[in-house]
Design an enzyme around this catalytic site. Structure first.
Site, PDB file in Angstrom:
ATOM      1  N   SER A   1      -0.577  26.646 -31.765  1.00  0.00           N
ATOM      2  CA  SER A   1       0.026  27.662 -32.640  1.00  0.00           C
ATOM      3  C   SER A   1       1.549  27.549 -32.625  1.00  0.00           C
ATOM      4  O   SER A   1       2.193  27.559 -33.669  1.00  0.00           O
ATOM      5  CB  SER A   1      -0.352  29.069 -32.169  1.00  0.00           C
ATOM      6  OG  SER A   1      -1.734  29.208 -32.148  1.00  0.00           O
TER       7      SER A   1
ATOM      8  N   GLY B   1       7.953  37.073 -27.667  1.00  0.00           N
ATOM      9  CA  GLY B   1       7.980  36.160 -28.811  1.00  0.00           C
ATOM     10  C   GLY B   1       9.359  35.928 -29.402  1.00  0.00           C
ATOM     11  O   GLY B   1      10.241  35.353 -28.764  1.00  0.00           O
TER      12      GLY B   1
ATOM     13  N   LEU C   1       5.744  19.109 -25.707  1.00  0.00           N
ATOM     14  CA  LEU C   1       4.449  19.107 -25.020  1.00  0.00           C
ATOM     15  C   LEU C   1       3.604  20.243 -25.595  1.00  0.00           C
ATOM     16  O   LEU C   1       3.855  21.415 -25.293  1.00  0.00           O
ATOM     17  CB  LEU C   1       4.630  19.299 -23.508  1.00  0.00           C
ATOM     18  CG  LEU C   1       5.661  18.392 -22.821  1.00  0.00           C
ATOM     19  CD1 LEU C   1       5.680  18.650 -21.309  1.00  0.00           C
ATOM     20  CD2 LEU C   1       5.368  16.925 -23.112  1.00  0.00           C
TER      21      LEU C   1
ATOM     22  N   ASP D   1      -1.039  38.916 -19.042  1.00  0.00           N
ATOM     23  CA  ASP D   1       0.101  38.373 -19.790  1.00  0.00           C
ATOM     24  C   ASP D   1       1.277  39.359 -19.740  1.00  0.00           C
ATOM     25  O   ASP D   1       2.422  38.964 -19.489  1.00  0.00           O
ATOM     26  CB  ASP D   1      -0.333  38.117 -21.244  1.00  0.00           C
ATOM     27  CG  ASP D   1       0.798  37.639 -22.129  1.00  0.00           C
ATOM     28  OD1 ASP D   1       1.087  36.430 -22.122  1.00  0.00           O
ATOM     29  OD2 ASP D   1       1.406  38.483 -22.817  1.00  0.00           O
TER      30      ASP D   1
ATOM     31  N   ALA E   1       0.957  21.054 -29.336  1.00  0.00           N
ATOM     32  CA  ALA E   1       1.072  21.171 -30.804  1.00  0.00           C
ATOM     33  C   ALA E   1       0.045  22.182 -31.306  1.00  0.00           C
ATOM     34  O   ALA E   1      -0.634  21.969 -32.304  1.00  0.00           O
ATOM     35  CB  ALA E   1       0.870  19.822 -31.469  1.00  0.00           C
TER      36      ALA E   1
ATOM     37  N   LYS F   1       5.014  38.952 -17.959  1.00  0.00           N
ATOM     38  CA  LYS F   1       6.281  39.217 -18.649  1.00  0.00           C
ATOM     39  C   LYS F   1       7.097  40.265 -17.893  1.00  0.00           C
ATOM     40  O   LYS F   1       8.334  40.177 -17.833  1.00  0.00           O
ATOM     41  CB  LYS F   1       5.995  39.671 -20.083  1.00  0.00           C
ATOM     42  CG  LYS F   1       5.466  38.534 -20.954  1.00  0.00           C
ATOM     43  CD  LYS F   1       4.865  39.046 -22.241  1.00  0.00           C
ATOM     44  CE  LYS F   1       4.434  37.911 -23.160  1.00  0.00           C
ATOM     45  NZ  LYS F   1       3.544  38.349 -24.247  1.00  0.00           N
TER      46      LYS F   1
ATOM     47  N   GLU G   1      -3.779  34.311 -26.095  1.00  0.00           N
ATOM     48  CA  GLU G   1      -3.662  33.199 -25.162  1.00  0.00           C
ATOM     49  C   GLU G   1      -4.925  32.342 -25.251  1.00  0.00           C
ATOM     50  O   GLU G   1      -5.972  32.809 -25.731  1.00  0.00           O
ATOM     51  CB  GLU G   1      -3.502  33.723 -23.735  1.00  0.00           C
ATOM     52  CG  GLU G   1      -2.210  34.463 -23.497  1.00  0.00           C
ATOM     53  CD  GLU G   1      -0.980  33.628 -23.807  1.00  0.00           C
ATOM     54  OE1 GLU G   1      -0.831  32.543 -23.245  1.00  0.00           O
ATOM     55  OE2 GLU G   1      -0.173  34.053 -24.647  1.00  0.00           O
TER      56      GLU G   1
ATOM     57  N   ILE H   1      11.704  37.992 -30.136  1.00  0.00           N
ATOM     58  CA  ILE H   1      12.778  38.961 -29.849  1.00  0.00           C
ATOM     59  C   ILE H   1      13.754  38.402 -28.814  1.00  0.00           C
ATOM     60  O   ILE H   1      13.351  38.028 -27.718  1.00  0.00           O
ATOM     61  CB  ILE H   1      12.194  40.288 -29.300  1.00  0.00           C
ATOM     62  CG1 ILE H   1      11.128  40.840 -30.253  1.00  0.00           C
ATOM     63  CG2 ILE H   1      13.305  41.309 -29.071  1.00  0.00           C
ATOM     64  CD1 ILE H   1      10.392  42.053 -29.708  1.00  0.00           C
TER      65      ILE H   1
HETATM   66  P1  NDP Z   1      -2.387  26.634 -28.040  1.00  0.00           P
HETATM   67  O1  NDP Z   1      -3.589  26.754 -27.171  1.00  0.00           O
HETATM   68  O2  NDP Z   1      -2.493  26.995 -29.476  1.00  0.00           O
HETATM   69  O3  NDP Z   1      -1.806  25.152 -27.952  1.00  0.00           O
HETATM   70  C1  NDP Z   1      -1.716  24.433 -26.761  1.00  0.00           C
HETATM   71  C2  NDP Z   1      -1.318  22.995 -27.094  1.00  0.00           C
HETATM   72  O4  NDP Z   1      -1.088  22.303 -25.881  1.00  0.00           O
HETATM   73  C3  NDP Z   1      -2.383  22.211 -27.855  1.00  0.00           C
HETATM   74  O5  NDP Z   1      -1.783  21.374 -28.812  1.00  0.00           O
HETATM   75  C4  NDP Z   1      -3.050  21.356 -26.775  1.00  0.00           C
HETATM   76  O6  NDP Z   1      -3.541  20.106 -27.224  1.00  0.00           O
HETATM   77  C5  NDP Z   1      -1.891  21.135 -25.825  1.00  0.00           C
HETATM   78  N1  NDP Z   1      -2.348  20.944 -24.456  1.00  0.00           N
HETATM   79  C6  NDP Z   1      -2.974  21.850 -23.671  1.00  0.00           C
HETATM   80  N2  NDP Z   1      -3.255  21.306 -22.470  1.00  0.00           N
HETATM   81  C7  NDP Z   1      -2.799  20.043 -22.513  1.00  0.00           C
HETATM   82  C8  NDP Z   1      -2.809  18.958 -21.597  1.00  0.00           C
HETATM   83  N3  NDP Z   1      -3.361  19.080 -20.401  1.00  0.00           N
HETATM   84  N4  NDP Z   1      -2.252  17.785 -21.991  1.00  0.00           N
HETATM   85  C9  NDP Z   1      -1.703  17.646 -23.215  1.00  0.00           C
HETATM   86  N5  NDP Z   1      -1.661  18.639 -24.119  1.00  0.00           N
HETATM   87  C10 NDP Z   1      -2.210  19.807 -23.773  1.00  0.00           C
HETATM   88  O7  NDP Z   1      -1.258  27.522 -27.349  1.00  0.00           O
HETATM   89  P2  NDP Z   1      -0.059  28.333 -28.032  1.00  0.00           P
HETATM   90  O8  NDP Z   1       0.678  27.433 -28.925  1.00  0.00           O
HETATM   91  O9  NDP Z   1      -0.541  29.638 -28.552  1.00  0.00           O
HETATM   92  O10 NDP Z   1       0.822  28.703 -26.753  1.00  0.00           O
HETATM   93  C11 NDP Z   1       1.568  27.711 -26.089  1.00  0.00           C
HETATM   94  C12 NDP Z   1       2.425  28.358 -25.008  1.00  0.00           C
HETATM   95  O11 NDP Z   1       3.311  29.317 -25.619  1.00  0.00           O
HETATM   96  C13 NDP Z   1       1.642  29.142 -23.956  1.00  0.00           C
HETATM   97  O12 NDP Z   1       2.295  29.037 -22.715  1.00  0.00           O
HETATM   98  C14 NDP Z   1       1.731  30.583 -24.465  1.00  0.00           C
HETATM   99  O13 NDP Z   1       1.602  31.527 -23.427  1.00  0.00           O
HETATM  100  C15 NDP Z   1       3.132  30.587 -25.029  1.00  0.00           C
HETATM  101  N6  NDP Z   1       3.384  31.587 -26.046  1.00  0.00           N
HETATM  102  C16 NDP Z   1       2.532  31.712 -27.110  1.00  0.00           C
HETATM  103  C17 NDP Z   1       2.776  32.637 -28.098  1.00  0.00           C
HETATM  104  C18 NDP Z   1       1.875  32.811 -29.255  1.00  0.00           C
HETATM  105  O14 NDP Z   1       2.093  33.733 -30.056  1.00  0.00           O
HETATM  106  N7  NDP Z   1       0.865  31.969 -29.436  1.00  0.00           N
HETATM  107  C19 NDP Z   1       3.965  33.517 -28.022  1.00  0.00           C
HETATM  108  C20 NDP Z   1       4.816  33.295 -26.867  1.00  0.00           C
HETATM  109  C21 NDP Z   1       4.510  32.362 -25.923  1.00  0.00           C
HETATM  110  P3  NDP Z   1      -4.732  19.996 -28.308  1.00  0.00           P
HETATM  111  O15 NDP Z   1      -4.132  20.513 -29.588  1.00  0.00           O
HETATM  112  O16 NDP Z   1      -5.072  18.568 -28.385  1.00  0.00           O
HETATM  113  O17 NDP Z   1      -5.828  20.874 -27.785  1.00  0.00           O
HETATM  114  N1  HSE Z   2      -0.654  36.252 -26.215  1.00  0.00           N
HETATM  115  C1  HSE Z   2       0.699  36.717 -26.255  1.00  0.00           C
HETATM  116  C2  HSE Z   2       0.744  38.068 -26.900  1.00  0.00           C
HETATM  117  C3  HSE Z   2       1.552  35.746 -27.011  1.00  0.00           C
HETATM  118  O1  HSE Z   2      -0.266  38.480 -27.500  1.00  0.00           O
HETATM  119  O2  HSE Z   2       1.770  38.750 -26.790  1.00  0.00           O
HETATM  120  C4  HSE Z   2       3.031  36.098 -26.945  1.00  0.00           C
HETATM  121  O3  HSE Z   2       3.520  35.998 -25.648  1.00  0.00           O
END
Ligand code: NDP
Ligand code: HSE
Length: 430
Positions: free
Chosen positions: A16, A135, A12, A202, A14, A206, A191, A137
């Site tokens: 970062s 992340g 669920l 955030d 796609a 954590k 985020e 770690i």
């Molecule tokens: P992004 O905003 O880059 O990606 C979110 C993805 O989820 C997108 O592909 C989006 O679709 C999809 N999405 C969001 N809402 C919906 C919905 N209602 N229905 C279907 N798909 C949905 O987020 P990140 O990848 O950065 O982060 C994802 C999770 O990981 C978060 O909970 C974040 O806190 C956590 N996280 C992130 C880290 C980081 O370094 N980025 C590190 C550790 C945790 P679409 O592409 O079509 O917009």
């Molecule tokens: N937004 C978060 C951060 C991603 O900067 O640490 C990792 O949880």
């Protein structure tokens, strides 16, 4: 010949993180099968917009906007869409359907952890979230397993990669906060709502998750005192550098007692001064570091990438393969114990040291006024420096409520024109 099990995996999100998970699942499928004894078949990837351009090329036929239908067909669900809804409902649906769940969603875990854990316990499925804190770690699994026989007393560290990147860029590259934030965004650290990072939400989420794993207690994220980095100025950074100090956004969670002697947890997130020689001062860019102090193990340090797509995907895949091994080999899911009752301590009841920067009309007169005021409050000054029309002073550690009263009265001194900034100092010993 033994028929190996196929585990149908639903992804669920796609963005970062999700795009990197998809890349790893698709390119390392045979290797993962050898490692966990099951074929991890990625059956679909739920996104908001299936037609949106993506940095990582993903098989178009796997993309779907119907997350609920995808979840219904899965043995294992990976949630990296972020936010509370629909993530919460989809995870509960997955659990009710008997699927294991891996998530990186700290906002959801901090707000609804007890509900999700109760549902997973009732359904006998595994809920894992190593990637939700720091992340790449591995820190939650060590707390859950390796240290479960010890008594953790304190957890302290840098748990947000983007704010560390921003503060580090201000210190070492002379960048402004907006410039550094733009790069952090391009690196995939922030985020979806960057306020969560820069205002410390955030890190507070954590901290709440760390309290659950380290102290076996439920701590609501809003019981974690929180201040972000938005008030940290270039002048604060310059002064820190002059004093051979560094400003870091710290999360500190420790076991303590209330004034009435009841077991308590003191949890807070704020930007703080630390000596440039402190190990945390050497944590640069998007890196995180966490010190764990346990009664018997002593001090342990966990260090590495705190944010970033591939880095976070690594932690997610660790959880996925562990869950797959359990599905293949059997055994009960691992559920963190949360039996301990610890009262959240108010910030005003914690002990802190303050560095206060004042704009003044007469520095000599102000130093004399400050000396008298601090003596009246019985809070000694460890350091005072004049710089043109500014005076900066650092106090000894004292109850936060007393420090707050002192600063309120400083603002009223005849030769103080403005309180420019207040930063807590972890450089002053207890
Ligand atoms: P992004 O905003 O880059 O990606 C979110 C993805 O989820 C997108 O592909 C989006 O679709 C999809 N999405 C969001 N809402 C919906 C919905 N209602 N229905 C279907 N798909 C949905 O987020 P990140 O990848 O950065 O982060 C994802 C999770 O990981 C978060 O909970 C974040 O806190 C956590 N996280 C992130 C880290 C980081 O370094 N980025 C590190 C550790 C945790 P679409 O592409 O079509 O917009
Ligand atoms: N937004 C978060 C951060 C991603 O900067 O640490 C990792 O949880």
């Amino acid at each position: 010949m033994k028929q190996e099990r196929t585990i149908r995996v639903a992804l669920l999100g796609a963005g970062s993180v999700g795009s990197q998970i998809a890349r790893m699942l698709l390119t390392q499928r045979a290797e993962y099968q050898a490692r966990c004894g099951a074929d991890l078949e990625l059956i679909g990837i739920a996104v908001r917009d299936v037609a949106a351009p993506r940095d990582v090329e993903l098989p178009q036929q796997l993309l779907t906007a119907d997350a609920a239908q995808l979840v219904a067909a899965a043995d294992l669900v990976i949630e990296v869409m972020g936010g509370i809804e629909p993530a919460r409902t989809l995870i509960l649906q997955a659990i009710a359907g008997g699927a294991d769940v891996v998530t990186a969603n700290k906002a959801l875990l901090a707000a609804h952890g007890p509900e999700l854990h109760a549902a997973a316990r009732a359904a006998g499925v595994q809920l894992s979230y190593e990637a939700a804190v720091a992340g790449a770690i591995p820190v939650l699994r060590p707390l859950l397993s390796s240290l479960v026989g010890d008594n953790v007393q304190r957890v302290m560290g840098i748990v947000n990669g983007s704010t560390n990147y921003i503060l580090d860029s201000m210190h070492r590259a002379g960048k402004t906060a907006p410039e550094a934030m733009q790069i952090a965004s391009e690196l995939g650290y922030l985020e979806a709502d960057p306020t969560l990072d820069v205002e410390g939400y955030d890190a507070a989420q954590k901290a709440a998750i760390l309290a659950r794993l380290a102290f076996h207690t439920e701590l609501p994220a809003d019981a974690v005192y929180r201040e972000g980095i938005t008030k940290v100025s270039a002048a604060d950074v310059a002064l820190a550098q002059e004093n051979e100090q560094v400003i870091k956004l710290l999360a500190i969670i420790e076991k303590t007692v209330t004034a009435a002697g009841e077991p308590a947890v003191a949890a807070r997130v704020y930007p703080a001064l630390i000596p440039a020689s402190h190990p945390l001062a050497a944590v640069h860019g998007g890196k995180n570091a966490i010190f764990v102090e346990a009664e018997n193990a002593g001090e342990l340090m966990f260090y590495g990438a705190g944010a970033g797509g591939a880095e976070t995907a690594s932690a997610v895949l660790g959880d996925v393969l562990s869950a797959a091994r359990r599905m293949v080999g059997g055994g009960a899911p691992v559920d963190p114990p949360t039996h301990a009752v610890l009262h959240p301590l108010q910030m005003t009841d914690m002990t802190t040291s303050y560095q206060v920067r004042l704009a003044v009309s007469d520095a000599v007169a102000v130093v004399s006024e400050l000396t008298t005021l601090c003596a009246a409050h019985q809070i000694a000054v460890v350091h005072v420096a004049e710089r043109g029309s500014e005076v900066a002073l650092t106090t000894v550690r004292a109850l936060e409520v007393k420090q707050q009263r002192l600063v309120a009265e400083m603002a009223e001194l005849p030769h103080v024109t403005e309180v420019l900034s207040v930063l807590r100092s972890e450089a002053v010993a207890a």
